[in-house]
Motif scaffolding. Structure first.
Motif, PDB file in Angstrom:
ATOM      1  N   ASP A 120      -7.783   9.566  25.205  1.00  0.00           N
ATOM      2  CA  ASP A 120      -7.751   8.796  23.960  1.00  0.00           C
ATOM      3  C   ASP A 120      -6.894   7.536  24.081  1.00  0.00           C
ATOM      4  N   GLN A 121      -5.897   7.579  24.954  1.00  0.00           N
ATOM      5  CA  GLN A 121      -4.932   6.473  25.053  1.00  0.00           C
ATOM      6  C   GLN A 121      -4.567   6.283  26.528  1.00  0.00           C
ATOM      7  N   PRO A 122      -5.433   5.610  27.275  1.00  0.00           N
ATOM      8  CA  PRO A 122      -5.299   5.576  28.747  1.00  0.00           C
ATOM      9  C   PRO A 122      -3.955   5.043  29.253  1.00  0.00           C
ATOM     10  N   SER A 123      -3.283   4.212  28.474  1.00  0.00           N
ATOM     11  CA  SER A 123      -2.028   3.632  28.970  1.00  0.00           C
ATOM     12  C   SER A 123      -0.819   4.528  28.719  1.00  0.00           C
ATOM     13  N   LEU A 124      -1.023   5.644  28.020  1.00  0.00           N
ATOM     14  CA  LEU A 124       0.129   6.450  27.600  1.00  0.00           C
ATOM     15  C   LEU A 124       0.855   7.095  28.777  1.00  0.00           C
ATOM     16  N   PHE A 125       0.092   7.703  29.685  1.00  0.00           N
ATOM     17  CA  PHE A 125       0.724   8.425  30.794  1.00  0.00           C
ATOM     18  C   PHE A 125       0.566   7.656  32.096  1.00  0.00           C
ATOM     19  N   ARG A 126       1.697   7.351  32.718  1.00  0.00           N
ATOM     20  CA  ARG A 126       1.677   6.651  34.009  1.00  0.00           C
ATOM     21  C   ARG A 126       1.186   7.596  35.105  1.00  0.00           C
ATOM     22  N   ARG A 127       1.785   8.770  35.170  1.00  0.00           N
ATOM     23  CA  ARG A 127       1.407   9.798  36.149  1.00  0.00           C
ATOM     24  C   ARG A 127       1.367  11.149  35.444  1.00  0.00           C
ATOM     25  N   MET A 128       0.421  11.977  35.842  1.00  0.00           N
ATOM     26  CA  MET A 128       0.266  13.293  35.201  1.00  0.00           C
ATOM     27  C   MET A 128       0.429  14.406  36.233  1.00  0.00           C
ATOM     28  N   ILE A 129       1.101  15.462  35.822  1.00  0.00           N
ATOM     29  CA  ILE A 129       1.122  16.711  36.596  1.00  0.00           C
ATOM     30  C   ILE A 129       0.490  17.776  35.711  1.00  0.00           C
ATOM     31  N   LEU A 130      -0.593  18.354  36.190  1.00  0.00           N
ATOM     32  CA  LEU A 130      -1.345  19.350  35.419  1.00  0.00           C
ATOM     33  C   LEU A 130      -1.274  20.681  36.159  1.00  0.00           C
ATOM     34  N   VAL A 131      -0.587  21.643  35.554  1.00  0.00           N
ATOM     35  CA  VAL A 131      -0.349  22.924  36.228  1.00  0.00           C
ATOM     36  C   VAL A 131      -1.054  24.049  35.486  1.00  0.00           C
ATOM     37  N   GLY A 132      -1.783  24.882  36.212  1.00  0.00           N
ATOM     38  CA  GLY A 132      -2.386  26.076  35.629  1.00  0.00           C
ATOM     39  C   GLY A 132      -3.228  25.768  34.411  1.00  0.00           C
ATOM     40  N   THR A 133      -4.046  24.747  34.491  1.00  0.00           N
ATOM     41  CA  THR A 133      -4.794  24.335  33.316  1.00  0.00           C
ATOM     42  C   THR A 133      -6.272  24.158  33.652  1.00  0.00           C
ATOM     43  N   ALA A 134      -7.037  23.637  32.721  1.00  0.00           N
ATOM     44  CA  ALA A 134      -8.491  23.562  32.892  1.00  0.00           C
ATOM     45  C   ALA A 134      -9.012  22.299  32.228  1.00  0.00           C
ATOM     46  N   PRO A 135     -10.107  21.769  32.763  1.00  0.00           N
ATOM     47  CA  PRO A 135     -10.773  20.655  32.077  1.00  0.00           C
ATOM     48  C   PRO A 135     -11.533  21.174  30.857  1.00  0.00           C
ATOM     49  N   ARG A 136     -11.823  20.268  29.914  1.00  0.00           N
ATOM     50  CA  ARG A 136     -12.766  20.634  28.863  1.00  0.00           C
ATOM     51  C   ARG A 136     -14.076  21.063  29.529  1.00  0.00           C
ATOM     52  N   GLY A 137     -14.657  22.154  29.046  1.00  0.00           N
ATOM     53  CA  GLY A 137     -15.835  22.707  29.700  1.00  0.00           C
ATOM     54  C   GLY A 137     -15.482  23.679  30.826  1.00  0.00           C
ATOM     55  N   GLY A 138     -14.185  23.955  30.999  1.00  0.00           N
ATOM     56  CA  GLY A 138     -13.761  24.936  32.001  1.00  0.00           C
ATOM     57  C   GLY A 138     -14.154  26.354  31.603  1.00  0.00           C
ATOM     58  N   GLU A 139     -13.854  27.300  32.467  1.00  0.00           N
ATOM     59  CA  GLU A 139     -14.317  28.678  32.252  1.00  0.00           C
ATOM     60  C   GLU A 139     -13.177  29.685  32.330  1.00  0.00           C
ATOM     61  N   ASP A 140     -13.380  30.774  31.587  1.00  0.00           N
ATOM     62  CA  ASP A 140     -12.488  31.933  31.678  1.00  0.00           C
ATOM     63  C   ASP A 140     -11.055  31.543  31.322  1.00  0.00           C
ATOM     64  N   ILE A 141     -10.928  30.782  30.241  1.00  0.00           N
ATOM     65  CA  ILE A 141      -9.626  30.283  29.807  1.00  0.00           C
ATOM     66  C   ILE A 141      -9.000  31.261  28.830  1.00  0.00           C
ATOM     67  N   MET A 142      -7.998  31.964  29.266  1.00  0.00           N
ATOM     68  CA  MET A 142      -7.194  32.812  28.384  1.00  0.00           C
ATOM     69  C   MET A 142      -8.049  33.814  27.614  1.00  0.00           C
ATOM     70  N   HIS A 143      -8.856  34.564  28.331  1.00  0.00           N
ATOM     71  CA  HIS A 143      -9.585  35.675  27.702  1.00  0.00           C
ATOM     72  C   HIS A 143      -8.710  36.920  27.840  1.00  0.00           C
ATOM     73  N   LEU A 144      -7.875  37.117  26.851  1.00  0.00           N
ATOM     74  CA  LEU A 144      -6.816  38.113  26.966  1.00  0.00           C
ATOM     75  C   LEU A 144      -7.336  39.542  26.882  1.00  0.00           C
ATOM     76  N   ASN A 145      -8.600  39.672  26.487  1.00  0.00           N
ATOM     77  CA  ASN A 145      -9.176  41.023  26.389  1.00  0.00           C
ATOM     78  C   ASN A 145      -9.985  41.412  27.617  1.00  0.00           C
ATOM     79  N   LYS A 146      -9.940  40.604  28.678  1.00  0.00           N
ATOM     80  CA  LYS A 146     -10.722  40.981  29.870  1.00  0.00           C
ATOM     81  C   LYS A 146      -9.992  42.075  30.646  1.00  0.00           C
ATOM     82  N   PRO A 147     -10.721  42.780  31.510  1.00  0.00           N
ATOM     83  CA  PRO A 147     -10.153  43.988  32.138  1.00  0.00           C
ATOM     84  C   PRO A 147      -8.832  43.774  32.886  1.00  0.00           C
TER      85      PRO A 147
END
Lengths: 293, 293
Positions: A120-147
């Motif tokens: 939404d605001q490309p100039s906001l973050f100079r550098r990003m560190i993304l840990v343990g996360t997912a893109p929009r459209g990712g899969e199996d995100i926090m399904h706490l009821n899985k086996p």
């Protein structure tokens, strides 16, 4: 506790800033010549869930800013049910601090908010560190009821930090030992602590995860627009947000380096805090246009 | 060119050692307190295909040993048609140098040979760096007739280093520019050069790739036995050995860190030689039991 001497999340005082009807709780500590680092937290996590073994080394060369989104910890307001809604609070908070640009460490849920803001605001973050996360459209995100996860939530002996240790670390002895050290570090802070998140927080944040799993247009195409250097990090045994999501992130982002850690789960940055902070510091210290560091 | 002063693959003299009926060509240069680093080369590559921008920084803290397997460059003998057969030559060569243990950098084909040796002789390699390679049972390994690669081989204007540039680097301007710099560095060596590999070499090595694609027992289970700290590296746009193979390697090896680079193909280590040698040096300098560095 004079603020100027606070260089650790064990002792940094919680601060408050009011923006319209919402009061945000945050901590801000460290100093140095580098751009400030905004840290965006995981599912149900508060300021007290930031491991000092991660925040404090990073605070040696810059200010580190920890943030409670609306409705979390002592921040007032309502927890939004979308990542976009959460990102609006981050935006309002940064504007109130008069920060036009900074670096960001987004962990899990926080990594999704970071991506939304970068779009939404490309100039906001100079550098990003993304840990343990997912893109929009990712899969199996926090399904706490899985086996692999449901028994941890169903076990009455696993509450609070004991549950966090099981969830964030791999089943191996080595990872669980690292998890015990992690929760001991979190417990070092004894005063000015945050209230733990309740079921309403979890419910709203889970709704945001479900929404985030739906691709918005062509799957992953939005990632191509995020040009800032990005470091993507994950543990290969992450059950909460599996590592395949980090593979997608780093393969689709045009300027991202991926690091994965062995023998670790969602909390790989805490398990390998020495390596993680060394690598993150080197990445953040770079002024190159490339993510390679 | 006194050997003691040779600290670059631009100038290091080629040496020869006879083991039984085979004479192996190799180069050995650099010095320092760290264990020697054996470098195992890619498909049809000779000693002259090692980029001095990669070998030379690594040679500042250790001896770097470049090796021509049987039938490659000026090594005599027949190119084996299996990875296992190639690994026997490496074993014989190291024994003739009286090296019981060393570090290894295996690139592409060389990374498969490194894995085979690590399985057969667990104490041989202290630390492994596996770049642009695949586990046994991996997929899409060097299928040169596939749509993304066949036109490069069919184009008569693309011979020698020009073809290498197209194959090893991504189509972007930035990656192709890095590729041009890479081939210019390879051309810096003007004397004591190796003969290029011919079609017989390619044929035998391709047979070895086809064999390597067949899992030997339970797929990837052998990787669980390779306990040494390992750094896995790949470019996300690698068409020769796609990055999914590095995902498998790093997820199944019990003690591996993965790094992927953006905007790059098979030759990511050459494109990002500054980052790669910095990271590889830090990884090799560690005496930790963990791959995290």
């Amino acid at each position: 506790m004079p603020e100027s001497n606070s260089v650790s999340n064990v002792t940094a005082p919680t601060r408050f800033i009011q923006v319209g009807p919402v009061t945000y709780a945050y901590r801000r500590f460290g100093s140095g010549s580098r751009p400030p680092l905004l840290c965006l937290q995981h599912f149900t996590g508060t300021l007290d869930n930031w491991d000092p073994a991660v925040t404090d080394p990073l605070a040696r060369e810059r200010e580190v800013i920890l943030f409670d989104n609306a409705g979390i910890g002592r921040s007032t307001g309502v927890v939004p049910e979308t990542i976009s809604g959460m990102s609006q609070h981050v935006k309002a908070f940064l504007e109130s601090l008069r920060l036009d640009s900074c670096d960001v460490l987004g962990f899990s849920l926080g990594g999704m908010i970071a991506q939304q803001l970068a779009k939404d605001q490309p100039s906001l973050f100079r550098r990003m560190i993304l840990v343990g996360t997912a893109p929009r459209g990712g899969e199996d995100i926090m399904h706490l009821n899985k086996p692999n996860l449901a028994p941890i939530f169903a076990n009455p002996a696993l509450q609070g930090y004991a549950r966090l240790q099981k969830l964030f670390f791999a089943p191996s002895d080595s990872s669980q030992t690292a998890g015990a050290a992690f929760v001991a570090r979190l417990a070092q802070r004894t005063q000015d602590r945050e209230p733990a998140a309740g079921p309403d927080v979890a419910k709203a944040q889970l709704a945001a995860f479900r929404d985030w799993e739906h691709a918005d247009g062509e799957r992953f195409a939005d990632l191509l627009k995020l040009r800032q250097p990005t470091l993507v990090v994950n543990g290969v045994h992450d059950e909460l947000i599996p590592v395949k999501n980090s593979y997608w992130l780093s393969a689709w982002l045009p300027n991202a380096v991926l690091m994965t850690y062995p023998d670790s789960g969602h909390g790989s940055l805490f398990q390998f805090h020495e390596s993680f902070t060394r690598q993150a510091s080197a990445f953040l210290a770079s002024d190159s246009e490339s993510a390679a560091f």
